[in-house]
Motif scaffolding. Structure first.
Motif, PDB file in Angstrom:
ATOM      1  N   SER A 172       0.831  -1.213   0.000  1.00 52.57           N
ATOM      2  CA  SER A 172       0.000   0.000   0.000  1.00 52.57           C
ATOM      3  C   SER A 172       0.861   1.257   0.000  1.00 52.57           C
ATOM      4  CB  SER A 172      -0.936  -0.003   1.214  1.00 52.57           C
ATOM      5  OG  SER A 172      -1.816  -1.104   1.169  1.00 52.57           O
ATOM      6  N   THR A 173       1.980   1.209   0.738  1.00 50.53           N
ATOM      7  CA  THR A 173       2.893   2.357   0.749  1.00 50.53           C
ATOM      8  C   THR A 173       3.458   2.606  -0.639  1.00 50.53           C
ATOM      9  OG1 THR A 173       3.481   1.820   3.031  1.00 50.53           O
ATOM     10  CG2 THR A 173       4.926   3.338   1.855  1.00 50.53           C
ATOM     11  N   ASN A 176       0.828   4.073  -2.911  1.00 54.80           N
ATOM     12  CA  ASN A 176       0.593   5.463  -2.530  1.00 54.80           C
ATOM     13  C   ASN A 176       1.677   6.376  -3.095  1.00 54.80           C
ATOM     14  OD1 ASN A 176      -0.611   7.631  -1.252  1.00 54.80           O
ATOM     15  ND2 ASN A 176       0.486   7.315   0.662  1.00 54.80           N
ATOM     16  N   ASN A 180      -1.826   7.854  -7.745  1.00 49.29           N
ATOM     17  CA  ASN A 180      -2.734   8.802  -7.104  1.00 49.29           C
ATOM     18  C   ASN A 180      -3.629   8.135  -6.065  1.00 49.29           C
ATOM     19  OD1 ASN A 180      -4.257   7.231  -8.762  1.00 49.29           O
ATOM     20  ND2 ASN A 180      -5.368   8.890  -9.753  1.00 49.29           N
ATOM     21  N   THR A 182      -4.862   6.374  -2.545  1.00 51.02           N
ATOM     22  CA  THR A 182      -4.601   6.655  -1.122  1.00 51.02           C
ATOM     23  C   THR A 182      -5.146   5.511  -0.265  1.00 51.02           C
ATOM     24  OG1 THR A 182      -6.652   7.927  -1.027  1.00 51.02           O
ATOM     25  CG2 THR A 182      -4.609   9.159  -1.396  1.00 51.02           C
ATOM     26  N   LYS A 184      -5.357   2.692   2.775  1.00 53.33           N
ATOM     27  CA  LYS A 184      -5.049   2.755   4.202  1.00 53.33           C
ATOM     28  C   LYS A 184      -3.673   2.140   4.455  1.00 53.33           C
ATOM     29  CE  LYS A 184      -6.821   1.340   8.725  1.00 53.33           C
ATOM     30  NZ  LYS A 184      -7.855   0.567   9.445  1.00 53.33           N
ATOM     31  N   ILE A 185      -2.836   2.834   5.245  1.00 55.35           N
ATOM     32  CA  ILE A 185      -1.471   2.379   5.512  1.00 55.35           C
ATOM     33  C   ILE A 185      -1.269   2.323   7.023  1.00 55.35           C
ATOM     34  CG2 ILE A 185       0.988   2.905   5.245  1.00 55.35           C
ATOM     35  CD1 ILE A 185       0.227   4.430   2.680  1.00 55.35           C
ATOM     36  N   THR A 192      -4.745  -3.791   4.344  1.00 59.97           N
ATOM     37  CA  THR A 192      -5.546  -3.750   3.117  1.00 59.97           C
ATOM     38  C   THR A 192      -6.432  -4.984   3.059  1.00 59.97           C
ATOM     39  OG1 THR A 192      -3.774  -2.576   1.977  1.00 59.97           O
ATOM     40  CG2 THR A 192      -5.453  -3.623   0.601  1.00 59.97           C
ATOM     41  N   THR A 196      -7.196  -2.223  -4.296  1.00 60.15           N
ATOM     42  CA  THR A 196      -7.172  -0.794  -4.601  1.00 60.15           C
ATOM     43  C   THR A 196      -6.420  -0.600  -5.910  1.00 60.15           C
ATOM     44  OG1 THR A 196      -7.087  -0.304  -2.233  1.00 60.15           O
ATOM     45  CG2 THR A 196      -6.549   1.494  -3.738  1.00 60.15           C
ATOM     46  N   GLY A 198      -4.601   2.080  -8.479  1.00 66.90           N
ATOM     47  CA  GLY A 198      -4.037   3.418  -8.642  1.00 66.90           C
ATOM     48  C   GLY A 198      -3.545   3.625 -10.066  1.00 66.90           C
ATOM     49  N   ASP A 213      -3.400  -3.037  -6.029  1.00 62.44           N
ATOM     50  CA  ASP A 213      -2.835  -3.515  -4.764  1.00 62.44           C
ATOM     51  C   ASP A 213      -3.755  -4.613  -4.245  1.00 62.44           C
ATOM     52  OD1 ASP A 213      -1.806  -3.916  -2.260  1.00 62.44           O
ATOM     53  OD2 ASP A 213      -2.523  -2.019  -1.423  1.00 62.44           O
TER      54      ASP A 213
END
Length: 329
Positions: A172-173, A176, A180, A182, A184-185, A192, A196, A198, A213
């Protein structure tokens, strides 16, 4: 909550009945037949929509039905056709027949439409039975029943790159930092719980890539341990896999063993995933003792390059971005 699987009952509209009627006016006591036809039942249509993210609409409402056609009326008035029922689903939705499990269709492109169930035909009014030997027909037909069925909707995320790794690897990091998105981290495993997606922007090449992700996998995911199948299916449609390894061995696991386990889990779930192109990135090089794992990886897998990065400090992120677009080109 993220809903990527649900069961629904769907039904198209019934056709309207035909009408039996005769013209009765002043000075025309025995007019001819003028019963109209019934209207066609509404169809049930599936439409892919990029603005719909999951299947929550069909999780809380299981039954969907199109409108019935109106019956015919006298004075040669045909019934109005029933309004169709258009169900908007996210891109990547797979539709299967509930009992047989047969694949009916997949919706992969924005605005793609599939006619899933056809509405019933309207019945015939008695005016259509008029002939030279049957001038006062009293027969008419009822409308046909619309099609119906039970179906299973399954969402499989569509992305160019699938980000695969064990919990706490820093997926997730990384997403991020590179895109673009965002997500949860936090510092605990399984932060997660839903996929997600991005968008990674390449302004110089005038291109964008999408990266998914996928929630962290565990050993035995191919046998559906944990939420194995629900997570693994989201990488099926990715063109490229990016394995992210934890070089800091935060949870006491050897990252080289992690790579072997991840590859095996994907191949056991679907052998075609073993044929997909992939890259390997080693995260957390800002931590101590990461060099020894990079050397061990190079010894155990001499034909595979590992890209050492630090998602938190954004070290070598530009190199990883370059490798990703080169591999996809």
């Amino acid at each position: 909550m993220f809903f990527d699987e649900t069961k629904v009952f769907l039904k198209a509209g019934n056709g309207g009945d035909g009408c039996m009627s005769f013209l009765r006016q002043k000075y025309m006591p025995k007019g001819g037949p003028n019963g109209g036809n019934g209207g066609k039942g509404g169809d049930l249509i599936l439409q892919a929509d990029e603005n719909v993210s999951d299947l929550r609409n069909y999780h809380f409402k299981k039954h969907w039905k199109a409108k019935n056609g109106e019956p015919g009326r006298g004075s040669d008035q045909n019934g109005r056709g029933g309004d169709p029922c258009v169900l908007k689903v996210p891109m990547g939705t797979e539709v299967r027949e509930m009992h047989s499990g047969d694949l009916i269709c997949e919706l992969l492109v924005h605005d793609q439409e599939i006619l899933l169930l056809e509405g019933g035909k309207g019945g015939r009014g008695n005016a259509t039975f008029k002939s030279s030997i049957n001038q006062t027909p009293r027969q008419f037909t009822e409308g046909k029943i619309g099609m119906e069925g039970e179906y299973k909707f399954t969402l499989k995320t569509i992305a160019d790159i699938g980000l695969v790794g064990f919990p706490n690897a820093g997926k997730s990091t990384l997403l991020n930092v590179m895109s673009n998105a965002t997500p949860k981290i936090d510092s605990y495993p399984f932060t997660t719980l839903v996929p997600t997606v991005g968008v990674i922007d390449y302004p110089d090449e005038f291109k964008t890539l999408t990266m998914a992700d996928v929630p962290g996998l565990i050993e035995g995911a191919a046998e559906n341990r944990g939420l194995g199948h629900r997570f693994l299916r989201h990488v099926e449609r990715c063109q490229l896999l990016l394995f992210l390894l934890d070089l800091a061995a935060t949870d006491g696991r050897n990252p080289c063993d992690d790579f072997e386990h991840l590859r095996n889990e994907l191949i056991e779930y679907d052998p075609s995933l073993g044929q997909k192109p992939f890259l390997v990135a080693g995260n957390k090089i800002d931590e101590e003792s990461t060099d020894q794992y990079v050397r061990e990886f190079n010894q155990r897998f001499p034909g595979i390059e590992i890209i050492p990065i630090s998602a938190v400090l954004e070290e070598n992120i530009s190199l990883l971005r370059k490798k990703l677009i080169e591999e996809l080109n």
